[in-house]
Write a protein that holds these residues in place. Sequence first.
Motif, short mmCIF file in Angstrom:
data_model
loop_
_atom_site.label_atom_id
_atom_site.label_comp_id
_atom_site.label_asym_id
_atom_site.label_seq_id
_atom_site.Cartn_x
_atom_site.Cartn_y
_atom_site.Cartn_z
N LEU A 223 0.83 -1.21 0.00
CA LEU A 223 0.00 0.00 0.00
C LEU A 223 0.86 1.26 0.00
O LEU A 223 0.51 2.26 -0.61
CB LEU A 223 -0.93 0.01 1.22
CG LEU A 223 -2.16 -0.88 1.17
CD1 LEU A 223 -3.09 -0.55 2.32
CD2 LEU A 223 -2.91 -0.75 -0.14
N GLY A 224 2.00 1.17 0.68
CA GLY A 224 2.90 2.32 0.70
C GLY A 224 3.55 2.58 -0.64
O GLY A 224 4.13 3.65 -0.86
N GLY A 233 -5.86 -3.43 -8.16
CA GLY A 233 -6.71 -3.54 -6.98
C GLY A 233 -6.06 -4.36 -5.90
O GLY A 233 -5.05 -5.05 -6.11
N TRP A 234 -6.63 -4.27 -4.71
CA TRP A 234 -6.18 -5.03 -3.54
C TRP A 234 -7.39 -5.70 -2.90
O TRP A 234 -8.51 -5.18 -2.97
CB TRP A 234 -5.51 -4.10 -2.52
CG TRP A 234 -4.05 -3.91 -2.71
CD1 TRP A 234 -3.04 -4.46 -1.97
CD2 TRP A 234 -3.38 -3.10 -3.69
NE1 TRP A 234 -1.81 -4.06 -2.43
CE2 TRP A 234 -1.99 -3.22 -3.49
CE3 TRP A 234 -3.83 -2.28 -4.74
CZ2 TRP A 234 -1.05 -2.57 -4.27
CZ3 TRP A 234 -2.90 -1.63 -5.52
CH2 TRP A 234 -1.54 -1.77 -5.29
N TYR A 235 -7.15 -6.83 -2.25
CA TYR A 235 -8.21 -7.55 -1.53
C TYR A 235 -8.07 -7.31 -0.03
O TYR A 235 -6.95 -7.30 0.51
CB TYR A 235 -8.12 -9.05 -1.81
CG TYR A 235 -9.00 -9.88 -0.89
CD1 TYR A 235 -10.33 -10.13 -1.21
CD2 TYR A 235 -8.51 -10.38 0.32
CE1 TYR A 235 -11.15 -10.87 -0.36
CE2 TYR A 235 -9.32 -11.11 1.18
CZ TYR A 235 -10.63 -11.35 0.83
OH TYR A 235 -11.44 -12.07 1.69
N VAL A 236 -9.20 -7.13 0.64
CA VAL A 236 -9.25 -7.02 2.09
C VAL A 236 -10.46 -7.82 2.59
O VAL A 236 -11.55 -7.70 2.03
CB VAL A 236 -9.40 -5.55 2.55
CG1 VAL A 236 -9.63 -5.47 4.06
CG2 VAL A 236 -8.16 -4.74 2.19
N LEU A 254 -6.71 3.72 -1.38
CA LEU A 254 -6.81 3.03 -2.67
C LEU A 254 -7.98 3.58 -3.49
O LEU A 254 -7.84 3.82 -4.70
CB LEU A 254 -6.98 1.53 -2.45
CG LEU A 254 -5.76 0.79 -1.89
CD1 LEU A 254 -6.14 -0.62 -1.45
CD2 LEU A 254 -4.65 0.72 -2.94
N ILE A 255 -9.11 3.74 -2.84
CA ILE A 255 -10.28 4.25 -3.55
C ILE A 255 -10.02 5.65 -4.09
O ILE A 255 -10.35 5.97 -5.25
CB ILE A 255 -11.52 4.24 -2.63
CG1 ILE A 255 -11.91 2.80 -2.28
CG2 ILE A 255 -12.69 4.98 -3.28
CD1 ILE A 255 -12.35 1.95 -3.45
N LYS A 259 -8.13 3.05 -7.47
CA LYS A 259 -7.90 1.62 -7.52
C LYS A 259 -9.20 0.89 -7.15
O LYS A 259 -10.11 1.49 -6.56
CB LYS A 259 -6.79 1.20 -6.55
CG LYS A 259 -5.45 1.86 -6.82
CD LYS A 259 -4.82 1.37 -8.10
CE LYS A 259 -3.43 1.94 -8.31
NZ LYS A 259 -2.81 1.46 -9.57
N SER A 260 -9.27 -0.38 -7.48
CA SER A 260 -10.42 -1.17 -7.03
C SER A 260 -10.05 -1.88 -5.73
O SER A 260 -8.87 -2.14 -5.45
CB SER A 260 -10.83 -2.19 -8.10
OG SER A 260 -9.86 -3.21 -8.22
#
Length: 342
Positions: A223-224, A233-236, A254-255, A259-260
């Motif tokens: 993320l940094g 995109g990233w998953y959480v 991210l948003i 980013k998705s």
Amino acid sequence: MPGTDPVENAKVVLGELVHPHLPAVFELPDRGRTSDTLGRSVSVLEGIFADIQPYGWRVTDAPGKDVRSAVSARTSDLGIMADVIGETQNQPETLVLPFLGPLSLASSLHLHFGEKVISDSGARRDIAQSLAVGISEWVRTVRRATGVSSVVVLVSEPHADAALSGQIKTISGYRTLRAVDRAEALATWTNFVSVIKDDDAASVVLNLSDTSGAVGRAHAETLGRFASIGADGWYVDALKHRPDMGVWEGVAELIEADKSVWLGALDVSRSGLAVHDREPVTQIFESISQPWRNVGLSFDQFHQTVLTPTQGLQSQSPAHATRTLRRLTDLVDAGRQRIADA
């Protein structure tokens, strides 16, 4: 997905996840180790081969029956999915391709003498490059076979935190391997994403959660550097991290950067199913939209999210897996309605 029948699973996935939902090219781990995520990731390696030993997959000099079986399962499943698309005229616009990421694959593969690939800097570099090239070629094959206009490569790194913190055990189990350097890991992910995205129709989503679904150092490190890494995109796991405002602040970053974010929003663990089968989908959506709003995000920005189960469905019965996919689409529809009413 559960079971061993690729035709039935293709019909379920394509039937339940019609546009605008995102179907995935399914995996059937009940068929054995050549058909799970690790076996599928091994099967796309370009110029590197492996076989199955009692302690796991081991790198070899030439292809043997195990890797040939993994390649055969992968190509056969794709052919079946393409046939079902043609028979049902249910043409998806996008397909999701799940793979292990380079650090987790290197943490799962063994060198010829038995130690993990992650222990050797040259070997892990070769694996990362081979995996990226193989996935890139597979993306083009999938597009040709199915007629989809785009592909999302979902890259899971369940062992990245352990690799970065020096917690990957040696083959003996009595000690741990040296930690992978942070700068090397970031460079590996950056190059890996770049190779896959050389095809303009491919996007990459990184899932850096550990084996329990928690995000830690690997997630924070990427993320940094999300601008330079280049992932889309990233998953959480939204349910696991519902009270963690630090994680949601990362989601907001991210948003805001366009980013998705893929949110694990439907708990499909054994304990979670008992609760979520009774809980209204409107209530589930409210439980994840509350921290979203608490960090200053608007309902209008929810179009940048994809709601997913918190894990795979292979432990469920085929009938229950179908109900879970249906419940997931109901959850998405409830979210859309809530946003429209806001």
